[in-house]
Design a protein around this motif. Structure first.
Motif, mmCIF file in Angstrom:
data_model
loop_
_atom_site.group_PDB
_atom_site.id
_atom_site.type_symbol
_atom_site.label_atom_id
_atom_site.label_comp_id
_atom_site.label_asym_id
_atom_site.label_seq_id
_atom_site.Cartn_x
_atom_site.Cartn_y
_atom_site.Cartn_z
ATOM 1 N N LEU A 190 0.833 -1.202 0.000
ATOM 2 C CA LEU A 190 0.000 0.000 0.000
ATOM 3 C C LEU A 190 0.868 1.253 0.000
ATOM 4 C CD1 LEU A 190 -2.957 -0.771 2.454
ATOM 5 C CD2 LEU A 190 -3.031 -0.614 -0.051
ATOM 6 N N ASP A 191 1.977 1.222 0.742
ATOM 7 C CA ASP A 191 2.891 2.365 0.765
ATOM 8 C C ASP A 191 3.498 2.597 -0.622
ATOM 9 O OD1 ASP A 191 2.667 2.898 3.560
ATOM 10 O OD2 ASP A 191 3.979 1.200 3.961
ATOM 11 N N VAL A 192 3.959 1.514 -1.242
ATOM 12 C CA VAL A 192 4.581 1.627 -2.562
ATOM 13 C C VAL A 192 3.576 2.133 -3.597
ATOM 14 C CG1 VAL A 192 5.619 0.314 -4.450
ATOM 15 C CG2 VAL A 192 6.304 -0.151 -2.088
ATOM 16 N N MET A 193 2.374 1.566 -3.584
ATOM 17 C CA MET A 193 1.356 1.978 -4.552
ATOM 18 C C MET A 193 0.914 3.417 -4.317
ATOM 19 S SD MET A 193 -1.061 -1.350 -5.324
ATOM 20 C CE MET A 193 -1.761 -1.413 -3.668
ATOM 21 N N ALA A 194 0.888 3.854 -3.059
ATOM 22 C CA ALA A 194 0.490 5.234 -2.760
ATOM 23 C C ALA A 194 1.469 6.233 -3.363
ATOM 24 C CB ALA A 194 0.396 5.434 -1.250
ATOM 25 N N GLU A 195 2.746 5.915 -3.286
ATOM 26 C CA GLU A 195 3.750 6.811 -3.859
ATOM 27 C C GLU A 195 3.616 6.889 -5.378
ATOM 28 O OE1 GLU A 195 6.013 8.864 -2.181
ATOM 29 O OE2 GLU A 195 4.554 8.263 -0.652
ATOM 30 N N ALA A 196 3.347 5.755 -6.013
ATOM 31 C CA ALA A 196 3.147 5.754 -7.467
ATOM 32 C C ALA A 196 1.881 6.516 -7.830
ATOM 33 C CB ALA A 196 3.078 4.313 -7.980
ATOM 34 N N HIS A 197 0.814 6.273 -7.080
ATOM 35 C CA HIS A 197 -0.478 6.918 -7.349
ATOM 36 C C HIS A 197 -0.373 8.438 -7.260
ATOM 37 C CE1 HIS A 197 -4.647 8.199 -6.218
ATOM 38 N NE2 HIS A 197 -4.975 7.316 -7.130
ATOM 39 N N ALA A 198 0.433 8.916 -6.324
ATOM 40 C CA ALA A 198 0.567 10.368 -6.124
ATOM 41 C C ALA A 198 1.204 11.066 -7.324
ATOM 42 C CB ALA A 198 1.388 10.639 -4.871
ATOM 43 N N THR A 199 1.878 10.312 -8.196
ATOM 44 C CA THR A 199 2.534 10.924 -9.360
ATOM 45 C C THR A 199 1.633 10.988 -10.580
ATOM 46 O OG1 THR A 199 3.452 8.826 -10.213
ATOM 47 C CG2 THR A 199 4.734 10.003 -8.531
ATOM 48 N N TRP A 200 0.474 10.354 -10.530
ATOM 49 C CA TRP A 200 -0.402 10.318 -11.696
ATOM 50 C C TRP A 200 -0.967 11.706 -11.988
ATOM 51 C CZ3 TRP A 200 -4.031 5.518 -10.552
ATOM 52 C CH2 TRP A 200 -3.228 4.379 -10.441
ATOM 53 N N GLU A 201 -0.990 12.060 -13.253
ATOM 54 C CA GLU A 201 -1.591 13.336 -13.639
ATOM 55 C C GLU A 201 -3.104 13.258 -13.661
ATOM 56 O OE1 GLU A 201 -0.005 14.882 -17.239
ATOM 57 O OE2 GLU A 201 2.078 14.902 -16.532
ATOM 58 N N VAL A 202 -3.633 12.083 -13.988
ATOM 59 C CA VAL A 202 -5.086 11.883 -14.035
ATOM 60 C C VAL A 202 -5.445 10.740 -13.108
ATOM 61 C CG1 VAL A 202 -7.064 11.321 -15.489
ATOM 62 C CG2 VAL A 202 -5.171 12.656 -16.440
ATOM 63 N N ARG A 203 -6.321 11.025 -12.164
ATOM 64 C CA ARG A 203 -6.784 10.010 -11.221
ATOM 65 C C ARG A 203 -8.157 10.402 -10.727
ATOM 66 N NH1 ARG A 203 -2.448 11.364 -6.343
ATOM 67 N NH2 ARG A 203 -2.829 13.609 -6.313
ATOM 68 N N LEU A 204 -8.934 9.412 -10.353
ATOM 69 C CA LEU A 204 -10.294 9.649 -9.891
ATOM 70 C C LEU A 204 -10.332 9.983 -8.399
ATOM 71 C CD1 LEU A 204 -13.268 9.668 -10.748
ATOM 72 C CD2 LEU A 204 -13.357 7.216 -10.211
ATOM 73 N N PHE A 205 -9.390 9.416 -7.641
ATOM 74 C CA PHE A 205 -9.365 9.612 -6.189
ATOM 75 C C PHE A 205 -8.057 10.262 -5.753
ATOM 76 C CE2 PHE A 205 -12.365 6.166 -6.899
ATOM 77 C CZ PHE A 205 -13.406 6.504 -6.051
ATOM 78 N N ALA A 206 -8.110 10.934 -4.611
ATOM 79 C CA ALA A 206 -6.920 11.596 -4.077
ATOM 80 C C ALA A 206 -5.917 10.603 -3.523
ATOM 81 C CB ALA A 206 -7.320 12.590 -2.985
ATOM 82 N N SER A 207 -6.402 9.436 -3.118
ATOM 83 C CA SER A 207 -5.496 8.396 -2.614
ATOM 84 C C SER A 207 -6.073 7.016 -2.896
ATOM 85 C CB SER A 207 -5.272 8.572 -1.108
ATOM 86 O OG SER A 207 -6.439 8.236 -0.386
#
Length: 207
Positions: A190-207
């Protein structure tokens, strides 16, 4: 069960929870969660890790624990900067809602979400166990609701998964309210995926 507990646990409570998927968006994109069976495993894993920690910290804060100490302890258990930011964003929103409804015991404007939940629960007259139950419940309902939007799952079947976790949520809350030592259950992925998710330019959710 008190009406106040139902109010605080309600997904419509204006605390910003709808903007967070609890890591599910990243898991879906990575192909780790594709169907109801995957979601069931994800929710159980999240409850056994992040849910246990959140419940314990919510109970401790509700029981009068020092919020500054709890903040430091929770920081130490949250290695991902992205998850720390998400937790505090949800905590800010929850404190704002809590101040509107009740008189809070702290002047802090920013706390981790589980700590803020405990503070708000205490102001609302809830017990540490009820605060813990709200936290445990929230760790599975947020991702479950997100799954309906992300995967187009049947909402009835999705909520049936949540219903089957009721006893597990109760057990987590009961332990959180009676154990003195704060747990440190980790979920590195979850920690690793959160860091990757935070770099996305387009996402539906904040986390």
């Amino acid at each position: 069960m008190s009406t106040t507990l139902l109010l605080l646990a309600d997904g419509r409570f204006p605390a910003g929870g709808h903007a967070h998927s609890g890591g599910l968006e990243a898991a879906v994109t990575a192909g780790r969660v594709r169907d109801l069976d995957d979601l069931d495993a994800f929710l159980r894993g999240r409850l056994a890790t992040a849910g246990v920690v959140a419940a314990a910290f919510a109970a401790a804060a509700c029981g009068g624990g020092d919020v500054h100490t709890l903040e430091g302890e929770l920081d130490a258990r949250t290695p991902s900067p992205a998850l720390r930011r998400a937790s505090r964003a949800q905590g800010r929103a929850l404190l704002r809602a809590g101040r509107t409804l009740w008189t809070l015991s702290t002047v802090e404007r920013e706390l981790h979400h589980p700590v803020a939940l405990g503070v708000v629960a205490a102001a609302a007259g809830l017990t540490p166990r009820e605060a813990a139950l709200t936290a445990a419940y929230g760790t599975v309902t947020g991702p479950a609701s997100a799954a309906v939007r992300l995967l187009g799952l049947d909402p009835y079947a999705t909520h049936a998964l949540v219903a089957r976790l009721a006893a597990d949520c109760d057990a987590v809350a009961a332990r959180a309210a009676t154990v003195d030592d704060l747990p440190a259950c980790s979920a590195p992925l979850l920690d690793v995926m959160a860091e990757a998710h935070a770099t996305w330019e387009v996402r539906l959710f904040a986390s």
